[in-house]
Scaffold this motif. Structure first.
Motif, short mmCIF file in Angstrom:
data_model
loop_
_atom_site.label_atom_id
_atom_site.label_comp_id
_atom_site.label_asym_id
_atom_site.label_seq_id
_atom_site.Cartn_x
_atom_site.Cartn_y
_atom_site.Cartn_z
N ALA A 194 19.11 0.40 25.02
CA ALA A 194 20.21 -0.08 24.18
C ALA A 194 19.70 -0.59 22.83
CB ALA A 194 20.98 -1.18 24.91
N THR A 213 16.67 0.16 21.24
CA THR A 213 15.88 1.07 20.40
C THR A 213 16.50 2.45 20.23
OG1 THR A 213 14.61 1.96 22.26
CG2 THR A 213 13.74 -0.04 21.19
N HIS A 214 17.50 2.76 21.04
CA HIS A 214 18.12 4.08 21.06
C HIS A 214 17.14 5.18 21.47
CE1 HIS A 214 22.07 2.91 19.49
NE2 HIS A 214 21.38 1.96 18.88
N GLU A 215 16.08 4.81 22.14
CA GLU A 215 15.15 5.79 22.69
C GLU A 215 15.65 6.21 24.07
OE1 GLU A 215 12.25 7.21 21.49
OE2 GLU A 215 12.77 6.30 19.58
N ARG A 216 15.56 7.50 24.34
CA ARG A 216 15.98 8.00 25.65
C ARG A 216 14.84 7.83 26.66
NH1 ARG A 216 17.29 12.14 22.01
NH2 ARG A 216 15.41 13.21 22.68
N GLU A 223 26.25 4.53 22.68
CA GLU A 223 26.52 4.99 21.32
C GLU A 223 25.95 6.40 21.09
OE1 GLU A 223 24.87 3.38 17.17
OE2 GLU A 223 25.97 1.86 18.31
N ASP A 224 24.74 6.64 21.59
CA ASP A 224 24.12 7.96 21.44
C ASP A 224 24.86 9.01 22.27
OD1 ASP A 224 22.24 6.78 19.78
OD2 ASP A 224 20.86 6.39 21.43
N LEU A 239 20.40 7.01 28.28
CA LEU A 239 20.52 6.85 26.84
C LEU A 239 21.62 5.85 26.53
CD1 LEU A 239 22.34 9.81 25.15
CD2 LEU A 239 22.01 9.78 27.58
N ALA A 240 21.56 5.30 25.32
CA ALA A 240 22.54 4.30 24.89
C ALA A 240 23.92 4.93 24.82
CB ALA A 240 22.15 3.74 23.53
#
Length: 91
Positions: free
Chosen positions: A21, A23-26, A43-44, A40-41
């Motif tokens: 959440a 870093t938006h890293e999967r 938002e993404d 994943l977040a």
């Protein structure tokens, strides 16, 4: 994107979620060495779904290609023209 085993994700689930959440890293989750899921977040995810929706609409694809052709031909609009067009739409 990081790859983590299911056992590692289960052991540190809250931390993994916070990291995704923030870093938006999967995170690809593996089970017995094979990828089985991706975290994943939200938002993404929503952004991906919106992109898929746009790309699956033939009319949108045509409009995107037309806009790209116009840009390549130098037919662009400055900030003032864009603001004026948006203001006209609001009326």
């Amino acid at each position: 994107m990081s790859i983590q085993s299911l056992a590692a994700v289960k052991a540190h689930f809250s931390q993994v979620i916070d990291e995704v959440a923030g870093t938006h890293e999967r995170v690809t989750v593996t089970k017995n060495g094979s990828p089985v899921a991706v975290i994943l977040a939200v938002e993404d995810y929503e952004s991906l779904m919106e992109t898929l929706e746009i790309l699956s609409d033939p009319r949108a694809g045509t409009e995107i290609r037309r806009a790209e052709e116009e840009m390549a031909a130098g037919k662009v609009y400055g900030e003032a023209a864009v603001r004026a067009a948006l203001a006209a739409r609001r009326r």
